[in-house]
Design an enzyme around this catalytic site. Structure first.
Site, mmCIF file in Angstrom:
data_model
loop_
_atom_site.group_PDB
_atom_site.id
_atom_site.type_symbol
_atom_site.label_atom_id
_atom_site.label_comp_id
_atom_site.label_asym_id
_atom_site.label_seq_id
_atom_site.Cartn_x
_atom_site.Cartn_y
_atom_site.Cartn_z
ATOM 1 N N GLU A 106 -2.565 4.965 13.757
ATOM 2 C CA GLU A 106 -2.709 6.118 12.875
ATOM 3 C C GLU A 106 -2.682 7.077 14.066
ATOM 4 O O GLU A 106 -2.112 7.946 14.042
ATOM 5 C CB GLU A 106 -2.689 6.581 11.479
ATOM 6 C CG GLU A 106 -2.890 6.944 11.146
ATOM 7 C CD GLU A 106 -2.661 7.143 9.481
ATOM 8 O OE1 GLU A 106 -3.771 6.553 9.279
ATOM 9 O OE2 GLU A 106 -2.977 8.056 8.636
ATOM 10 N N PHE A 161 0.943 -3.071 4.594
ATOM 11 C CA PHE A 161 1.096 -4.477 4.740
ATOM 12 C C PHE A 161 3.091 -4.437 4.719
ATOM 13 O O PHE A 161 3.996 -4.226 3.800
ATOM 14 C CB PHE A 161 1.244 -5.006 4.029
ATOM 15 C CG PHE A 161 -0.560 -5.918 4.634
ATOM 16 C CD1 PHE A 161 -0.956 -5.294 5.878
ATOM 17 C CD2 PHE A 161 -1.290 -6.769 3.816
ATOM 18 C CE1 PHE A 161 -2.523 -5.575 6.107
ATOM 19 C CE2 PHE A 161 -2.672 -6.978 4.374
ATOM 20 C CZ PHE A 161 -2.911 -6.106 5.719
ATOM 21 N N CYS A 199 0.786 -1.522 -0.191
ATOM 22 C CA CYS A 199 -0.381 -0.131 -0.037
ATOM 23 C C CYS A 199 0.690 1.308 0.160
ATOM 24 O O CYS A 199 0.384 2.480 0.167
ATOM 25 C CB CYS A 199 -0.938 -0.367 1.436
ATOM 26 S SG CYS A 199 -1.887 -1.618 1.337
ATOM 27 N N LYS A 215 -10.290 7.294 1.351
ATOM 28 C CA LYS A 215 -10.635 6.027 1.309
ATOM 29 C C LYS A 215 -12.069 5.730 1.332
ATOM 30 O O LYS A 215 -13.134 5.027 1.080
ATOM 31 C CB LYS A 215 -9.836 5.342 2.239
ATOM 32 C CG LYS A 215 -8.561 4.687 1.610
ATOM 33 C CD LYS A 215 -7.438 4.157 2.388
ATOM 34 C CE LYS A 215 -6.334 3.702 1.892
ATOM 35 N NZ LYS A 215 -5.686 5.006 2.712
ATOM 36 N N HIS A 254 -3.647 8.178 6.200
ATOM 37 C CA HIS A 254 -3.706 6.272 5.510
ATOM 38 C C HIS A 254 -5.194 6.160 5.365
ATOM 39 O O HIS A 254 -5.770 5.321 5.374
ATOM 40 C CB HIS A 254 -2.548 5.353 6.316
ATOM 41 C CG HIS A 254 -3.007 4.164 5.754
ATOM 42 N ND1 HIS A 254 -2.789 3.636 4.117
ATOM 43 C CD2 HIS A 254 -2.536 2.912 6.271
ATOM 44 C CE1 HIS A 254 -2.422 2.687 3.593
ATOM 45 N NE2 HIS A 254 -2.609 2.320 4.923
ATOM 46 N N HIS A 301 -10.122 1.469 -0.884
ATOM 47 C CA HIS A 301 -8.207 2.196 -1.046
ATOM 48 C C HIS A 301 -7.705 1.191 -2.374
ATOM 49 O O HIS A 301 -7.597 -0.313 -2.187
ATOM 50 C CB HIS A 301 -8.148 0.277 0.334
ATOM 51 C CG HIS A 301 -7.044 0.080 0.863
ATOM 52 N ND1 HIS A 301 -5.349 0.985 0.685
ATOM 53 C CD2 HIS A 301 -5.888 -0.109 1.910
ATOM 54 C CE1 HIS A 301 -4.300 1.142 0.576
ATOM 55 N NE2 HIS A 301 -4.432 -0.106 1.741
#
Lengths: 86, 405
Positions: free
Chosen positions: B306, B391, B163, B327, B295, B332
């Site tokens: 976050e 990830f 990502c 998002k 994010h 995403h």
């Protein structure tokens, strides 16, 4: 095999050739019909898929004529059918 | 050190086929998430995604081109085409084309080609793959195709870091421009991950939302996959000024880090390090950031971690800095996320307005930030931060500022 192999091969060529379908002859080379080696790779795949045959790696496909290809496919199809005949 | 600015942009997302539509729908809080229509999802537990509405590949490419273009490369090509036209890049000049880079991020690459090939091989008993299967599915195909289509002969490659893929691509472009290796860069990300097997695989992680995506909200239940591409044209300030083209924003900061912790479990330290590195690179204090495009995936853990990271970096300012996760609208987009969200940051700078987190219900006490909820908010915006935390613990943070006057 009852289908007309030449017609089917020409149908596949027609997708890649710049030459018109009605101008195809057995003497036309793939190169002259406007196909390059990348087209040839796709054509070999399409022929293998359509006729369920395996075409050995050719030395130069683009120089082959339509007649060469029709003859090769015809012989491979015949070989396959004789193998599968009980 | 050379200053780097944005002079072109292009995008293709669930919010629309171009940037004007994206901006308009983004600021009106439109939702691009809906039932999956590309294939029959009835056997799946998760049946929603953010798909590009009405996209038909045959509308954009002929049969010959499509034999060599996976969907992820198609999206990248189309976004690049828009961005190059927007920036009026003179790539017909061979000397300029040699000094131009193409850096595109993707997490999944040619997923659809792979999946269809394996279906033919294992399920249908096919004895052969299409001859272009390999060149079509490789991650770098998109960068190569853009390079070929526009005759770009400088550095061309793909970055892949899940990502954060596009964040790394944009960041590497910035570094190459600053170093004087190139004068222009076509950079961003693309992803086409809405396939039966990909959705099924994501289900296994148990992080997927069932109806909508509502990041940082108490009732959030996960993320939603999105597809698309976004591409920026970056160039040195001197090149943009010499060409006399409009400047959309300045890219002033880039930070990256690795959690070195866990393949899937987010950690606070890595994001903190990335955001701090970006601030230091930009020469900005935390107080000078007006908006953070988070994010914000909508999973329980990401949003909580976050939040802690933002609180650590921004201290008191963490209560006031505007935060949203777009998002909730475009899904995403994985490897394209940082690029798509850069578009949201550019829109925020241009319109002096923060795009919202939509579907927001109640605040989560574990996410005590100034979340812009449901409606865009007008405010003075000088600098924005764009976070991507992937990830594998791979983090990027970008900072854009209004164009230099």
């Amino acid at each position: 095999m009852s289908e007309n192999i030449q017609e089917t091969v020409f149908d596949i060529f027609a997708k890649y050739a710049t030459l018109k379908r009605e101008e195809f002859t057995l003497e036309t080379s793939l190169l002259a019909a406007g196909m390059d080696s990348l087209d040839a790779v796709e054509i070999l795949f399409a022929l293998e898929d359509r006729f369920d045959i395996t075409i050995p790696n050719p030395s130069s496909v683009t120089e082959a004529t339509f007649g060469d290809v029709v003859q090769l496919v015809t012989s491979l199809v015949a070989a396959k059918e004789s193998e599968s005949t009980p | 050190m050379k200053r780097v600015v944005v002079t072109g942009r292009g995008s293709l997302t669930a919010l629309g086929m171009d940037c004007a539509t994206f901006d308009q729908r983004l600021m009106s809080g439109a939702c691009g998430i809906g039932p999956i229509s590309r294939f029959d999802p009835s056997a799946l537990q998760i049946q929603i995604a953010a798909q590009i509405p009405g996209y038909q590949e045959a509308d954009w490419f002929d049969e010959g081109q499509l034999s060599q273009l996976d969907r992820f490369a198609q999206y990248g090509m189309l976004a690049a085409r828009q961005a190059i036209a927007d920036a009026r890049l003179p790539l017909q000049d061979e000397a300029i084309a040699r000094r131009t880079a193409v850096l595109i991020g993707t997490g999944c690459g040619g997923q659809e080609t792979q999946e269809q090939g394996y279906h033919r091989l294992y399920v249908q008993g096919a004895k052969r793959f299409h001859p272009f299967t390999v060149p079509k599915l490789i991650h770098s195909a998109v960068a190569s195709q853009i390079s070929i289509a526009h005759k770009v002969t400088g550095p061309v490659f793909t970055t892949s870091s899940a990502c954060s893929s596009a964040g790394h691509a944009i960041g590497m472009s910035l570094l190459m421009l600053r170093a004087g290796m190139v004068d222009m860069a076509i950079t961003g990300g693309t992803e086409a991950c809405i396939t039966f097997a990909t959705v099924r695989a994501w289900e296994g992680l148990r992080v997927m939302a069932r109806s909508v995506c509502r990041p940082f909200c108490k009732q959030r239940d996960g993320m939603v996959l999105g597809e698309g591409a976004a591409v920026l044209v970056l160039e040195t300030l001197e090149s943009a000024q010499a060409r006399g083209v409009p400047i959309l924003a300045e890219l002033v900061g880039f930070g990256m880090s690795s959690d070195a912790h866990n393949l899937v479990q987010a950690h606070v330290d890595g994001p903190v390090a990335a955001m701090r590195a970006a601030l230091a690179d930009a020469g900005l204090l935390p107080e000078q950031i007006d908006y953070i495009n988070a994010h914000g995936t909508g999973t329980t853990l990401n949003d909580q971690v976050e939040t802690q990271a933002i609180q650590t970096v921004f201290a008191e300012h963490a209560r006031t800095v505007a935060v949203s996760s777009t998002k909730s609208m475009h899904g995403h987009t994985l490897g394209a996320a940082s690029a798509v969200e850069s578009m949201a940051c550019l829109a925020a700078l241009q319109q002096q307005k923060v795009p919202p987190t939509i579907h927001f219900l109640d605040p989560d006490p574990h996410c005590a930030l100034n979340i812009v909820q449901n409606q865009a908010q007008s405010m003075a915006i000088g600098a924005v931060m764009n976070n991507s935390f992937a990830f594998g613990g791979l983090n990027t943070s970008l900072i854009f500022k209004s164009p230099p006057s």
